[in-house]
Design an enzyme around this catalytic site. Sequence first.
Site, PDB file in Angstrom:
ATOM      1  N   SER A 163       0.841  -1.201   0.000  1.00 55.90           N
ATOM      2  CA  SER A 163       0.000   0.000   0.000  1.00 55.90           C
ATOM      3  C   SER A 163       0.874   1.249   0.000  1.00 55.90           C
ATOM      4  O   SER A 163       1.672   1.470   0.918  1.00 55.90           O
ATOM      5  CB  SER A 163      -0.894   0.008   1.241  1.00 55.90           C
ATOM      6  OG  SER A 163      -1.417   1.312   1.423  1.00 55.90           O
ATOM      7  N   GLY A 173      -3.015  -3.619   9.375  1.00 52.71           N
ATOM      8  CA  GLY A 173      -2.362  -4.227  10.529  1.00 52.71           C
ATOM      9  C   GLY A 173      -1.703  -5.568  10.256  1.00 52.71           C
ATOM     10  O   GLY A 173      -1.512  -6.364  11.172  1.00 52.71           O
ATOM     11  N   HIS A 192      -8.456   1.376  -3.809  1.00 53.47           N
ATOM     12  CA  HIS A 192      -9.363   1.182  -2.674  1.00 53.47           C
ATOM     13  C   HIS A 192     -10.002   2.537  -2.367  1.00 53.47           C
ATOM     14  O   HIS A 192      -9.351   3.416  -1.789  1.00 53.47           O
ATOM     15  CB  HIS A 192      -8.528   0.647  -1.487  1.00 53.47           C
ATOM     16  CG  HIS A 192      -9.280   0.498  -0.212  1.00 53.47           C
ATOM     17  ND1 HIS A 192      -8.653   0.301   1.007  1.00 53.47           N
ATOM     18  CD2 HIS A 192     -10.607   0.501   0.057  1.00 53.47           C
ATOM     19  CE1 HIS A 192      -9.555   0.200   1.960  1.00 53.47           C
ATOM     20  NE2 HIS A 192     -10.757   0.322   1.418  1.00 53.47           N
ATOM     21  N   MET A 239     -11.793  -5.529   5.739  1.00 47.50           N
ATOM     22  CA  MET A 239     -10.917  -4.591   6.447  1.00 47.50           C
ATOM     23  C   MET A 239     -10.597  -5.148   7.833  1.00 47.50           C
ATOM     24  O   MET A 239     -11.499  -5.545   8.579  1.00 47.50           O
ATOM     25  CB  MET A 239     -11.597  -3.219   6.599  1.00 47.50           C
ATOM     26  CG  MET A 239     -11.741  -2.430   5.316  1.00 47.50           C
ATOM     27  SD  MET A 239     -10.181  -2.120   4.446  1.00 47.50           S
ATOM     28  CE  MET A 239      -9.234  -1.199   5.680  1.00 47.50           C
ATOM     29  N   MET A 261      -8.740   8.516  -0.222  1.00 48.23           N
ATOM     30  CA  MET A 261      -9.517   8.963   0.951  1.00 48.23           C
ATOM     31  C   MET A 261      -9.984  10.396   0.751  1.00 48.23           C
ATOM     32  O   MET A 261      -9.229  11.235   0.251  1.00 48.23           O
ATOM     33  CB  MET A 261      -8.649   8.902   2.212  1.00 48.23           C
ATOM     34  CG  MET A 261      -8.034   7.536   2.461  1.00 48.23           C
ATOM     35  SD  MET A 261      -7.210   7.498   4.054  1.00 48.23           S
ATOM     36  CE  MET A 261      -6.404   5.885   3.958  1.00 48.23           C
ATOM     37  N   ASP A 290      -6.869  -6.121   4.554  1.00 49.05           N
ATOM     38  CA  ASP A 290      -6.145  -4.843   4.581  1.00 49.05           C
ATOM     39  C   ASP A 290      -6.158  -4.246   5.981  1.00 49.05           C
ATOM     40  O   ASP A 290      -7.219  -3.952   6.524  1.00 49.05           O
ATOM     41  CB  ASP A 290      -6.865  -3.913   3.578  1.00 49.05           C
ATOM     42  CG  ASP A 290      -6.220  -2.541   3.447  1.00 49.05           C
ATOM     43  OD1 ASP A 290      -5.145  -2.319   4.033  1.00 49.05           O
ATOM     44  OD2 ASP A 290      -6.806  -1.702   2.742  1.00 49.05           O
ATOM     45  N   ASP A 294      -4.750   3.810  -1.864  1.00 45.33           N
ATOM     46  CA  ASP A 294      -5.802   4.194  -0.930  1.00 45.33           C
ATOM     47  C   ASP A 294      -6.297   5.607  -1.209  1.00 45.33           C
ATOM     48  O   ASP A 294      -5.587   6.580  -0.969  1.00 45.33           O
ATOM     49  CB  ASP A 294      -5.271   4.109   0.507  1.00 45.33           C
ATOM     50  CG  ASP A 294      -5.033   2.671   0.922  1.00 45.33           C
ATOM     51  OD1 ASP A 294      -6.019   1.912   0.993  1.00 45.33           O
ATOM     52  OD2 ASP A 294      -3.867   2.300   1.163  1.00 45.33           O
ATOM     53  N   MET A 318     -12.039   4.935  -0.456  1.00 47.41           N
ATOM     54  CA  MET A 318     -12.672   5.229   0.837  1.00 47.41           C
ATOM     55  C   MET A 318     -13.284   6.616   0.732  1.00 47.41           C
ATOM     56  O   MET A 318     -12.797   7.591   1.311  1.00 47.41           O
ATOM     57  CB  MET A 318     -11.614   5.150   1.951  1.00 47.41           C
ATOM     58  CG  MET A 318     -11.192   3.718   2.249  1.00 47.41           C
ATOM     59  SD  MET A 318      -9.611   3.622   3.092  1.00 47.41           S
ATOM     60  CE  MET A 318      -8.530   3.658   1.674  1.00 47.41           C
ATOM     61  N   HIS A 349      -1.416  -1.245  -4.196  1.00 44.03           N
ATOM     62  CA  HIS A 349      -2.668  -0.869  -3.525  1.00 44.03           C
ATOM     63  C   HIS A 349      -2.687   0.645  -3.301  1.00 44.03           C
ATOM     64  O   HIS A 349      -1.781   1.211  -2.689  1.00 44.03           O
ATOM     65  CB  HIS A 349      -2.752  -1.623  -2.193  1.00 44.03           C
ATOM     66  CG  HIS A 349      -4.021  -1.438  -1.444  1.00 44.03           C
ATOM     67  ND1 HIS A 349      -5.165  -2.154  -1.725  1.00 44.03           N
ATOM     68  CD2 HIS A 349      -4.344  -0.614  -0.418  1.00 44.03           C
ATOM     69  CE1 HIS A 349      -6.144  -1.789  -0.902  1.00 44.03           C
ATOM     70  NE2 HIS A 349      -5.662  -0.845  -0.096  1.00 44.03           N
TER      71      HIS A 349
HETATM   72  C1  DX5 Z   1      -6.101   1.922   5.712  1.00 43.18           C
HETATM   73  C2  DX5 Z   1      -5.751   1.538   4.312  1.00 43.18           C
HETATM   74  C3  DX5 Z   1      -4.649   0.568   4.207  1.00 43.18           C
HETATM   75  C4  DX5 Z   1      -3.354   1.017   4.844  1.00 43.18           C
HETATM   76  C5  DX5 Z   1      -2.888  -0.184   5.599  1.00 43.18           C
HETATM   77  O1  DX5 Z   1      -7.272   2.607   5.728  1.00 43.18           O
HETATM   78  O2  DX5 Z   1      -6.872   0.993   3.642  1.00 43.18           O
HETATM   79  O3  DX5 Z   1      -4.444   0.128   2.874  1.00 43.18           O
HETATM   80  O4  DX5 Z   1      -2.348   1.434   3.975  1.00 43.18           O
HETATM   81  O5  DX5 Z   1      -1.771   0.172   6.317  1.00 43.18           O
HETATM   82  P1  DX5 Z   1      -1.039  -0.829   7.313  1.00 43.18           P
HETATM   83  O6  DX5 Z   1      -0.622  -2.018   6.500  1.00 43.18           O
HETATM   84  O7  DX5 Z   1       0.097  -0.022   7.825  1.00 43.18           O
HETATM   85  O8  DX5 Z   1      -2.042  -1.196   8.387  1.00 43.18           O
HETATM   86 ZN    ZN Z   2      -6.462   0.048   1.654  1.00 44.50          ZN
END
Ligand code: DX5
Ligand code: ZN
Length: 220
Positions: free
Chosen positions: A7, A176, A65, A136, A36, A174, A34, A67, A32
Amino acid sequence: MIKIAPSLLSADFSRIAEQVATVERGGADYLHLDVMDGRFVPNITWGPKIIADLRKLSPLAFDAHLMIVEPERYVEDFRKAGADVITVHWEATVHAQRLLAHIRSLGAKAGLALNPATPVSFVEDVIEDLDLLLVMSVNPGFGGQSFLPVALKKIREARALIDARNPNCELEVDGGIGRANIAEVVEAGACVIVMGSSIFGTADPGAEVGAMRKLAGSAR
Ligand code: DX5
Ligand code: ZN
């Protein structure tokens, strides 16, 4: 086969070309991305322009992705920008089935994401409309959060649903995930593993992609 999806949220954008090249050389399957909007999640990242620019840097499959609220307003823009997989949130759209069909009609893979509080059973009636289901394992918005254990139960449920009804659908997880728990996530049934901080937070993100793949391979 397990797919590793670094990501870019945790990458250093002051040297983004080098960061993308590193994970590409390391054998990443998806990049990936993200997106937002500061409304669906309390953070803002980037839009189609940045993705179109990144598109010039790499032939990797782009996994967008979204969001964002009202994702139906933007899927076409993200497809034009070069997204190969477009994932929208179940919680962000009223007419998920229509939107998934629309994404497919644009020639992209259609993905649907579930927040930690949204049960897997809510997608039972659209499972055939999906190319990818994203469970998630953190509340979306930020990198570097801790994996929520409820996700393991949901991955198992999602795996059973996919095997029974749409075996070609990819199961992505996705949030942690890192060296300590990637094997557990794969054992539960995930096949696309998104990782931000655990890859880009290391000195050699490319090597880390390989290390993660090895750990994932030892799981089953
Ligand atoms: C969080 C994102 C993830 C994020 C994950 O909202 O959707 O893709 O980058 O980051 P890590 O792998 O550090 O939890
Ligand atoms: Zn993501």
